[in-house]
Design a protein around this motif. Structure first.
Motif, mmCIF file in Angstrom:
data_model
loop_
_atom_site.group_PDB
_atom_site.id
_atom_site.type_symbol
_atom_site.label_atom_id
_atom_site.label_comp_id
_atom_site.label_asym_id
_atom_site.label_seq_id
_atom_site.Cartn_x
_atom_site.Cartn_y
_atom_site.Cartn_z
ATOM 1 N N GLY A 209 30.794 14.800 27.769
ATOM 2 C CA GLY A 209 32.257 14.795 27.738
ATOM 3 C C GLY A 209 32.843 14.162 28.991
ATOM 4 N N MET A 210 32.288 14.524 30.143
ATOM 5 C CA MET A 210 32.792 13.937 31.396
ATOM 6 C C MET A 210 32.491 12.442 31.462
ATOM 7 N N LEU A 211 31.303 12.041 31.013
ATOM 8 C CA LEU A 211 30.973 10.615 31.014
ATOM 9 C C LEU A 211 31.867 9.832 30.060
ATOM 10 N N CYS A 212 32.133 10.419 28.874
ATOM 11 C CA CYS A 212 32.963 9.725 27.888
ATOM 12 C C CYS A 212 34.411 9.591 28.344
ATOM 13 N N VAL A 213 34.890 10.543 29.151
ATOM 14 C CA VAL A 213 36.241 10.427 29.697
ATOM 15 C C VAL A 213 36.286 9.301 30.727
ATOM 16 N N ARG A 214 35.243 9.205 31.537
ATOM 17 C CA ARG A 214 35.217 8.181 32.597
ATOM 18 C C ARG A 214 34.929 6.795 32.020
ATOM 19 N N LEU B 291 43.599 15.904 20.192
ATOM 20 C CA LEU B 291 43.760 17.339 20.430
ATOM 21 C C LEU B 291 43.420 17.680 21.886
ATOM 22 N N ILE B 292 42.381 17.071 22.414
ATOM 23 C CA ILE B 292 41.967 17.362 23.786
ATOM 24 C C ILE B 292 43.043 16.944 24.780
ATOM 25 N N THR B 293 43.659 15.794 24.525
ATOM 26 C CA THR B 293 44.708 15.348 25.449
ATOM 27 C C THR B 293 46.021 16.088 25.234
ATOM 28 N N ALA B 294 46.276 16.579 24.022
ATOM 29 C CA ALA B 294 47.545 17.244 23.726
ATOM 30 C C ALA B 294 47.562 18.708 24.149
ATOM 31 N N VAL B 295 46.413 19.375 24.100
ATOM 32 C CA VAL B 295 46.345 20.803 24.418
ATOM 33 C C VAL B 295 45.838 20.958 25.857
ATOM 34 N N PRO B 296 46.663 21.510 26.737
ATOM 35 C CA PRO B 296 46.218 21.666 28.133
ATOM 36 C C PRO B 296 45.256 22.854 28.263
ATOM 37 N N ALA B 297 43.979 22.572 28.111
ATOM 38 C CA ALA B 297 42.941 23.612 28.233
ATOM 39 C C ALA B 297 41.744 23.000 28.953
ATOM 40 N N PRO B 298 40.953 23.815 29.601
ATOM 41 C CA PRO B 298 39.757 23.272 30.253
ATOM 42 C C PRO B 298 38.829 22.620 29.218
ATOM 43 N N LEU B 299 38.066 21.631 29.656
ATOM 44 C CA LEU B 299 37.148 20.912 28.775
ATOM 45 C C LEU B 299 36.158 21.863 28.110
ATOM 46 N N ILE B 300 35.732 22.885 28.812
ATOM 47 C CA ILE B 300 34.738 23.810 28.273
ATOM 48 C C ILE B 300 35.243 24.507 27.014
ATOM 49 N N VAL B 301 36.556 24.726 26.897
ATOM 50 C CA VAL B 301 37.122 25.358 25.697
ATOM 51 C C VAL B 301 36.874 24.475 24.483
ATOM 52 N N HIS B 302 37.083 23.184 24.632
ATOM 53 C CA HIS B 302 36.871 22.255 23.524
ATOM 54 C C HIS B 302 35.387 22.153 23.180
ATOM 55 N N VAL B 303 34.547 22.167 24.193
ATOM 56 C CA VAL B 303 33.105 22.110 23.958
ATOM 57 C C VAL B 303 32.644 23.363 23.219
ATOM 58 N N LEU B 304 33.118 24.531 23.665
ATOM 59 C CA LEU B 304 32.734 25.774 22.996
ATOM 60 C C LEU B 304 33.262 25.825 21.566
ATOM 61 N N GLN B 305 34.438 25.267 21.339
ATOM 62 C CA GLN B 305 34.994 25.212 19.985
ATOM 63 C C GLN B 305 34.086 24.356 19.085
ATOM 64 N N MET B 306 33.621 23.227 19.587
ATOM 65 C CA MET B 306 32.734 22.360 18.814
ATOM 66 C C MET B 306 31.405 23.062 18.531
ATOM 67 N N ILE B 307 30.841 23.710 19.540
ATOM 68 C CA ILE B 307 29.560 24.399 19.361
ATOM 69 C C ILE B 307 29.720 25.572 18.392
ATOM 70 N N LEU C 250 22.450 22.451 24.952
ATOM 71 C CA LEU C 250 23.481 21.646 24.293
ATOM 72 C C LEU C 250 24.840 21.812 24.948
ATOM 73 N N LEU C 251 25.123 23.009 25.461
ATOM 74 C CA LEU C 251 26.371 23.231 26.169
ATOM 75 C C LEU C 251 26.441 22.345 27.415
ATOM 76 N N GLY C 252 25.393 22.367 28.191
ATOM 77 C CA GLY C 252 25.358 21.519 29.391
ATOM 78 C C GLY C 252 25.423 20.042 29.051
ATOM 79 N N GLY C 253 24.672 19.645 28.019
ATOM 80 C CA GLY C 253 24.707 18.243 27.600
ATOM 81 C C GLY C 253 26.064 17.818 27.097
#
Length: 167
Positions: free
Chosen positions: A73-78, A6-22, A65-68
């Protein structure tokens, strides 16, 4: 890991996905909070003036938790192995917690800790556990020490107390 597609298919900033999870986890927490309220109705406990301080605590926890989440998320992408390592690590930590310990294994672990440390501070209403573990005891009322001494003496005083404490 199922949301990776979903993250790769939907062109949205990473923060949107993080906020959705939270947001999803906050909703789950709110459902659990309903159970706490129902338990309070059935078995009320004394309320304290500091209890509303939990709300700013949850706000601080949310920000942490948002910052973490963004950082992970950035570390897991890299580094693609980090997500799998986190899942494996959490499973390992779960098996170390006392959630799934049997009574015998928990008792054995408690005896090991006492033997190694030489002292144990135990707060409990389990009379059998106190008798088998402790040589001295303290009887407490909210905020006050009522009595201190040998375990048998203090337990007798505890059992002779009000009917509310016997339960």
């Amino acid at each position: 890991m199922a949301s990776g597609h979903l993250i790769t298919a939907v062109p949205a900033p990473l923060i949107v996905h993080v906020l959705q999870m939270i947001t999803r986890n906050v909703r789950i927490f709110a459902h659990h909070l309903v159970i706490v309220v129902l338990l309070y109705v059935v078995m009320p406990w004394p309320l304290h003036w500091s209890m509303p301080l939990a709300l700013p605590g949850f706000a601080i926890l949310f920000l942490a938790l948002l910052g973490g989440s963004v950082a992970l998320g950035m570390l897991c992408v890299r580094f693609r192995d980090i997500g799998s390592a986190i899942v494996s690590g959490l499973q390992f930590v779960f098996f170390l917690t006392p959630i799934i310990w049997t009574e015998d294994s928990a008792r054995q672990r408690l005896d090991e800790i006492v033997a190694r440390a030489g002292i144990l501070v135990l707060a409990s209403h389990d009379i059998e556990l106190i008798q088998s573990t402790c040589s001295r005891a303290i009887l407490l009322e909210p905020g006050r020490i009522i009595a201190a001494g040998g375990t048998d003496t203090i337990l007798a005083q505890y059992l002779a107390g009000s009917g509310a404490r016997k339960a």
